[in-house]
Design an enzyme around this catalytic site. Structure first.
Site, PDB file in Angstrom:
ATOM      1  N   CYS A  56       0.839  -1.195   0.000  1.00 11.41           N
ATOM      2  CA  CYS A  56       0.000   0.000   0.000  1.00 11.41           C
ATOM      3  C   CYS A  56       0.880   1.253   0.000  1.00 11.41           C
ATOM      4  CB  CYS A  56      -0.875   0.030   1.242  1.00 11.41           C
ATOM      5  SG  CYS A  56      -2.096  -1.277   1.310  1.00 11.41           S
ATOM      6  N   GLU A  58       0.711   3.765   1.911  1.00 10.66           N
ATOM      7  CA  GLU A  58       1.124   4.121   3.280  1.00 10.66           C
ATOM      8  C   GLU A  58       2.377   3.342   3.681  1.00 10.66           C
ATOM      9  OE1 GLU A  58      -1.968   3.198   2.299  1.00 10.66           O
ATOM     10  OE2 GLU A  58      -3.484   3.872   3.738  1.00 10.66           O
ATOM     11  N   CYS A  91      -6.290   0.528   4.990  1.00 12.52           N
ATOM     12  CA  CYS A  91      -6.834  -0.836   4.995  1.00 12.52           C
ATOM     13  C   CYS A  91      -6.494  -1.494   6.331  1.00 12.52           C
ATOM     14  CB  CYS A  91      -6.269  -1.636   3.815  1.00 12.52           C
ATOM     15  SG  CYS A  91      -4.554  -2.154   4.034  1.00 12.52           S
ATOM     16  N   CYS A  94      -2.752  -1.918   6.968  1.00 18.16           N
ATOM     17  CA  CYS A  94      -2.082  -0.657   7.296  1.00 18.16           C
ATOM     18  C   CYS A  94      -2.461  -0.178   8.696  1.00 18.16           C
ATOM     19  CB  CYS A  94      -2.402   0.406   6.255  1.00 18.16           C
ATOM     20  SG  CYS A  94      -1.514   0.158   4.708  1.00 18.16           S
TER      21      CYS A  94
HETATM   22 ZN   LIG Z   1      -3.091  -0.580   3.281  1.00 26.37          ZN
END
Ligand SMILES: [Zn+2]
Length: 131
Positions: A56, A58, A91, A94
């Site tokens: 991701c 992040e 998500c 994360c």
């Molecule tokens: Zn994520």
């Protein structure tokens, strides 16, 4: 939930700049940008890296910060789309990562009232810990 301050708006703009620069509208391999602000004020950005178990945005932004020696994180935001206008909530993976690295890091979210921020720990009650 807290309203954003000037530094948060700068962080949001950094995340938007990251995806505007890298958005892949052909294969959609890079569609999310993120930015993390460290306790010392430095900002690191990232975009998602596509694969079956891709990273991701992040994670990429936090990884860039860590690679550069940062360990204290003040705020993070992710945005989606070619213009980066949509603020994405983190998500589940994360949320766990943020709890592992920076429970008190503020996470910027899009709400019906506009952008707001909350501490990462509030996004994952009863988070897994190794202790
Ligand atoms: Zn994520």
């Amino acid at each position: 939930m807290q309203e954003l301050d000037k530094k948060d708006c700068e962080l949001l703009n950094a995340a938007r700049a990251a995806i505007i620069k890298n958005y892949d509208g052909e294969k959609f391999m890079h569609t999310v940008g993120a930015a993390v602000r460290c306790a010392d004020g430095k900002i690191f950005t990232g975009v998602n890296v596509y694969s079956v178990h891709g990273a991701c945005a992040e994670q990429v932004a936090l990884g860039a910060a860590i690679t550069n020696g940062e360990r204290d994180f003040a705020a993070v935001v992710a945005v989606r789309g070619s213009d980066g206008e949509e603020i994405l909530p983190p998500c589940g993976n994360c949320r766990q990562m943020l709890c592992d690295y920076a429970q008190d890091c503020m996470v910027i979210l899009g709400t019906a009232q506009g952008p707001r921020k909350v501490p990462a720990r509030e996004l994952l009650p009863f988070a897994y810990t190794v202790e």
